[in-house]
Scaffold this active site. Structure first.
Site, PDB file in Angstrom:
ATOM      1  N   LYS A  16       0.839  -1.215   0.000  1.00 16.04           N
ATOM      2  CA  LYS A  16       0.000   0.000   0.000  1.00 16.04           C
ATOM      3  C   LYS A  16       0.871   1.261   0.000  1.00 16.04           C
ATOM      4  O   LYS A  16       0.650   2.172  -0.794  1.00 16.04           O
ATOM      5  CB  LYS A  16      -0.930   0.019   1.242  1.00 16.04           C
ATOM      6  CG  LYS A  16      -1.806  -1.198   1.384  1.00 16.04           C
ATOM      7  CD  LYS A  16      -2.674  -1.131   2.639  1.00 16.04           C
ATOM      8  CE  LYS A  16      -1.911  -1.060   3.957  1.00 16.04           C
ATOM      9  NZ  LYS A  16      -1.159  -2.283   4.300  1.00 16.04           N
ATOM     10  N   ARG A  91      -9.375   0.923   9.034  1.00 17.42           N
ATOM     11  CA  ARG A  91      -8.920  -0.433   9.348  1.00 17.42           C
ATOM     12  C   ARG A  91      -9.944  -1.191  10.183  1.00 17.42           C
ATOM     13  O   ARG A  91      -9.720  -2.353  10.515  1.00 17.42           O
ATOM     14  CB  ARG A  91      -7.638  -0.338  10.169  1.00 17.42           C
ATOM     15  CG  ARG A  91      -6.387  -0.595   9.380  1.00 17.42           C
ATOM     16  CD  ARG A  91      -5.251  -0.287  10.302  1.00 17.42           C
ATOM     17  NE  ARG A  91      -4.107  -1.062  10.019  1.00 17.42           N
ATOM     18  CZ  ARG A  91      -3.028  -0.575   9.400  1.00 17.42           C
ATOM     19  NH1 ARG A  91      -3.018   0.657   8.958  1.00 17.42           N
ATOM     20  NH2 ARG A  91      -1.983  -1.326   9.224  1.00 17.42           N
ATOM     21  N   ARG A 130      12.304  -5.278   5.120  1.00 18.29           N
ATOM     22  CA  ARG A 130      12.109  -3.838   4.936  1.00 18.29           C
ATOM     23  C   ARG A 130      13.075  -3.057   5.837  1.00 18.29           C
ATOM     24  O   ARG A 130      13.282  -3.393   6.998  1.00 18.29           O
ATOM     25  CB  ARG A 130      10.675  -3.455   5.276  1.00 18.29           C
ATOM     26  CG  ARG A 130      10.472  -1.942   5.301  1.00 18.29           C
ATOM     27  CD  ARG A 130       9.046  -1.532   5.292  1.00 18.29           C
ATOM     28  NE  ARG A 130       8.260  -2.121   6.352  1.00 18.29           N
ATOM     29  CZ  ARG A 130       6.930  -2.007   6.419  1.00 18.29           C
ATOM     30  NH1 ARG A 130       6.280  -1.344   5.492  1.00 18.29           N
ATOM     31  NH2 ARG A 130       6.269  -2.562   7.408  1.00 18.29           N
ATOM     32  N   ARG A 163      11.843  -1.476  11.311  1.00 20.51           N
ATOM     33  CA  ARG A 163      10.725  -1.026  12.146  1.00 20.51           C
ATOM     34  C   ARG A 163      10.523  -1.992  13.297  1.00 20.51           C
ATOM     35  O   ARG A 163      10.656  -3.200  13.119  1.00 20.51           O
ATOM     36  CB  ARG A 163       9.448  -0.970  11.279  1.00 20.51           C
ATOM     37  CG  ARG A 163       9.046   0.431  10.897  1.00 20.51           C
ATOM     38  CD  ARG A 163       7.972   0.474   9.860  1.00 20.51           C
ATOM     39  NE  ARG A 163       6.735  -0.216  10.214  1.00 20.51           N
ATOM     40  CZ  ARG A 163       5.617  -0.164   9.476  1.00 20.51           C
ATOM     41  NH1 ARG A 163       5.597   0.555   8.368  1.00 20.51           N
ATOM     42  NH2 ARG A 163       4.533  -0.813   9.838  1.00 20.51           N
ATOM     43  N   ARG A 174       0.014  -8.583  13.588  1.00 16.70           N
ATOM     44  CA  ARG A 174      -0.581  -7.612  12.653  1.00 16.70           C
ATOM     45  C   ARG A 174      -1.479  -8.320  11.643  1.00 16.70           C
ATOM     46  O   ARG A 174      -2.536  -7.814  11.279  1.00 16.70           O
ATOM     47  CB  ARG A 174       0.528  -6.823  11.946  1.00 16.70           C
ATOM     48  CG  ARG A 174       1.194  -5.818  12.870  1.00 16.70           C
ATOM     49  CD  ARG A 174       2.565  -5.421  12.390  1.00 16.70           C
ATOM     50  NE  ARG A 174       2.558  -4.716  11.131  1.00 16.70           N
ATOM     51  CZ  ARG A 174       3.639  -4.596  10.346  1.00 16.70           C
ATOM     52  NH1 ARG A 174       4.787  -5.145  10.700  1.00 16.70           N
ATOM     53  NH2 ARG A 174       3.565  -3.930   9.224  1.00 16.70           N
TER      54      ARG A 174
HETATM   55  P1  AP5 Z   1       4.920  -1.522   1.838  1.00 15.24           P
HETATM   56  O1  AP5 Z   1       4.584  -0.762   0.606  1.00 15.24           O
HETATM   57  O2  AP5 Z   1       5.581  -0.791   2.947  1.00 15.24           O
HETATM   58  O3  AP5 Z   1       3.622  -2.305   2.346  1.00 15.24           O
HETATM   59  P2  AP5 Z   1       2.406  -1.755   3.201  1.00 15.24           P
HETATM   60  O4  AP5 Z   1       1.187  -2.469   2.707  1.00 15.24           O
HETATM   61  O5  AP5 Z   1       2.371  -0.262   3.196  1.00 15.24           O
HETATM   62  O6  AP5 Z   1       2.828  -2.366   4.594  1.00 15.24           O
HETATM   63  P3  AP5 Z   1       2.940  -1.720   6.039  1.00 15.24           P
HETATM   64  O7  AP5 Z   1       3.646  -2.730   6.890  1.00 15.24           O
HETATM   65  O8  AP5 Z   1       3.503  -0.345   6.005  1.00 15.24           O
HETATM   66  O9  AP5 Z   1       1.445  -1.688   6.378  1.00 15.24           O
HETATM   67  P4  AP5 Z   1       0.847  -1.726   7.737  1.00 15.24           P
HETATM   68  O10 AP5 Z   1      -0.549  -1.555   7.304  1.00 15.24           O
HETATM   69  O11 AP5 Z   1       1.088  -2.877   8.624  1.00 15.24           O
HETATM   70  O12 AP5 Z   1       1.622  -0.573   8.485  1.00 15.24           O
HETATM   71  P5  AP5 Z   1       1.173   0.889   8.872  1.00 15.24           P
HETATM   72  O13 AP5 Z   1       2.370   1.713   8.868  1.00 15.24           O
HETATM   73  O14 AP5 Z   1      -0.015   1.322   8.110  1.00 15.24           O
HETATM   74  O15 AP5 Z   1       5.808  -2.779   1.395  1.00 15.24           O
HETATM   75  C1  AP5 Z   1       6.425  -3.623   2.355  1.00 15.24           C
HETATM   76  C2  AP5 Z   1       7.790  -4.083   1.808  1.00 15.24           C
HETATM   77  O16 AP5 Z   1       7.592  -4.864   0.635  1.00 15.24           O
HETATM   78  C3  AP5 Z   1       8.688  -2.906   1.409  1.00 15.24           C
HETATM   79  O17 AP5 Z   1      10.005  -3.189   1.801  1.00 15.24           O
HETATM   80  C4  AP5 Z   1       8.568  -2.840  -0.127  1.00 15.24           C
HETATM   81  O18 AP5 Z   1       9.774  -2.405  -0.734  1.00 15.24           O
HETATM   82  C5  AP5 Z   1       8.251  -4.281  -0.498  1.00 15.24           C
HETATM   83  N1  AP5 Z   1       7.293  -4.367  -1.604  1.00 15.24           N
HETATM   84  C6  AP5 Z   1       6.204  -3.589  -1.832  1.00 15.24           C
HETATM   85  N2  AP5 Z   1       5.555  -3.983  -2.952  1.00 15.24           N
HETATM   86  C7  AP5 Z   1       6.255  -5.045  -3.438  1.00 15.24           C
HETATM   87  C8  AP5 Z   1       6.090  -5.894  -4.590  1.00 15.24           C
HETATM   88  N3  AP5 Z   1       5.070  -5.735  -5.432  1.00 15.24           N
HETATM   89  N4  AP5 Z   1       7.006  -6.875  -4.761  1.00 15.24           N
HETATM   90  C9  AP5 Z   1       8.042  -7.048  -3.899  1.00 15.24           C
HETATM   91  N5  AP5 Z   1       8.265  -6.273  -2.818  1.00 15.24           N
HETATM   92  C10 AP5 Z   1       7.378  -5.283  -2.587  1.00 15.24           C
HETATM   93  O19 AP5 Z   1       0.659   0.649  10.377  1.00 15.24           O
HETATM   94  C11 AP5 Z   1       1.562   0.315  11.405  1.00 15.24           C
HETATM   95  C12 AP5 Z   1       0.819   0.264  12.719  1.00 15.24           C
HETATM   96  O20 AP5 Z   1       0.212   1.536  12.996  1.00 15.24           O
HETATM   97  C13 AP5 Z   1      -0.362  -0.730  12.791  1.00 15.24           C
HETATM   98  O21 AP5 Z   1       0.056  -2.048  13.104  1.00 15.24           O
HETATM   99  C14 AP5 Z   1      -1.211  -0.091  13.904  1.00 15.24           C
HETATM  100  O22 AP5 Z   1      -0.670  -0.357  15.174  1.00 15.24           O
HETATM  101  C15 AP5 Z   1      -1.060   1.408  13.627  1.00 15.24           C
HETATM  102  N6  AP5 Z   1      -2.093   1.922  12.724  1.00 15.24           N
HETATM  103  C16 AP5 Z   1      -1.916   2.503  11.499  1.00 15.24           C
HETATM  104  N7  AP5 Z   1      -3.092   2.852  10.965  1.00 15.24           N
HETATM  105  C17 AP5 Z   1      -4.039   2.496  11.863  1.00 15.24           C
HETATM  106  C18 AP5 Z   1      -5.453   2.576  11.859  1.00 15.24           C
HETATM  107  N8  AP5 Z   1      -6.136   3.110  10.819  1.00 15.24           N
HETATM  108  N9  AP5 Z   1      -6.112   2.100  12.951  1.00 15.24           N
HETATM  109  C19 AP5 Z   1      -5.476   1.569  14.008  1.00 15.24           C
HETATM  110  N10 AP5 Z   1      -4.121   1.446  14.057  1.00 15.24           N
HETATM  111  C20 AP5 Z   1      -3.420   1.911  12.988  1.00 15.24           C
END
Ligand code: AP5
Length: 216
Positions: A16, A91, A130, A163, A174
């Site tokens: 994402k 979410r 990552r 991270r 997660r």
């Molecule tokens: P990346 O693009 O970073 O994937 P992502 O889907 O953004 O994954 P995240 O881990 O950032 O999502 P998340 O939803 O767990 O974390 P968030 O920060 O929102 O890609 C991941 C890796 O894969 C990268 O290294 C990339 O290079 C590689 N990659 C990407 N695409 C690829 C492809 N096609 N092929 C190969 N490699 C690829 O949330 C973190 C925490 O914050 C949550 O756990 C929660 O505690 C809190 N939080 C955030 N939002 C909320 C909410 N709305 N409500 C409650 N808690 C929340």
């Protein structure tokens, strides 16, 4: 520039954030990542940020009230006038309903929800590999998207870090939170006829192309 409000929905590591960063320059609208907003608040040491960090570090979701307040404040800022890409919000069902209410009051709508479909079993390697810049300049992957100099930020040269929540045990937590609270939103948005699915297992360029053609 087109006016567009888009939600990126998908499990942790499905791409994402990667795709939101690519699409925001193509579409001329900001990426709003609640994960980034919460991590920035934690880095600044605000009360909200420190409270959120306690949940994030274990892999649990941050309570709805806290995230909704943060999001509502962000989408009213001037750079969101032409739209935004929501990355990681909503979410939960409560968040989805709060967003619908806030948009309705502002006479706005969601144009598309992009569902990043992928088996979570494929994602552990993406998350474990990552690496992020501690100064917030971006993120890389040791195998799929390596920086020019291994281990160092391409922008500022700082050593890259992992991270806190990218440890295998927290990644599993997660995924559980995703399945319990976020996956049901696929049905929620499908019923509203604004859901589009992309195959997030494809290479990054192919996923970008798929999203571009959907949004076109
Ligand atoms: P990346 O693009 O970073 O994937 P992502 O889907 O953004 O994954 P995240 O881990 O950032 O999502 P998340 O939803 O767990 O974390 P968030 O920060 O929102 O890609 C991941 C890796 O894969 C990268 O290294 C990339 O290079 C590689 N990659 C990407 N695409 C690829 C492809 N096609 N092929 C190969 N490699 C690829 O949330 C973190 C925490 O914050 C949550 O756990 C929660 O505690 C809190 N939080 C955030 N939002 C909320 C909410 N709305 N409500 C409650 N808690 C929340």
């Amino acid at each position: 520039m087109v006016r567009m409000r888009v939600i990126f929905l998908g499990p942790p590591g499905s791409g994402k954030g990667t795709q939101a960063k690519r699409l925001m320059s193509l579409l001329g609208i900001p990426q709003i990542s609640t994960g980034d907003l919460l991590r920035n608040a934690a880095r600044e040491g605000s009360r909200l940020g420190l409270e959120a960090k306690g949940y994030m570090d274990t892999g649990a979701l941050v309570p709805d009230g806290l995230v909704i307040a943060l999001l509502e404040e962000r989408i009213t800022q001037p750079d969101c006038g032409q739209g935004f890409i929501l990355d990681g919000f909503p979410r939960t069902r409560v968040q989805a309903e709060a967003l619908a209410k806030a948009l309705h009051l502002a006479r706005m709508d969601i144009d598309a929800v992009i569902n990043f479909e992928i088996d979570t079993g494929m994602l552990v390697e993406r998350l474990v590999g990552r690496r992020v810049c501690p100064r917030g300049h971006g993120e890389w992957h040791v195998r799929f998207n390596p920086p020019s100099k291994p281990g160092y930020c391409d922008t500022c040269g700082e050593g890259l870090i992992q991270r806190e929540d990218d440890q295998e045990e927290r990644i599993r937590k997660r995924f559980s939170a995703y399945r319990a609270d976020t996956e049901p939103l696929i049905e929620f948005y499908s019923a509203q006829k604004c859901l589009y699915t992309v195959n997030a297992l494809n290479e990054m360029d192919a996923v970008t192309e798929q999203i571009r053609s959907i949004l076109a």
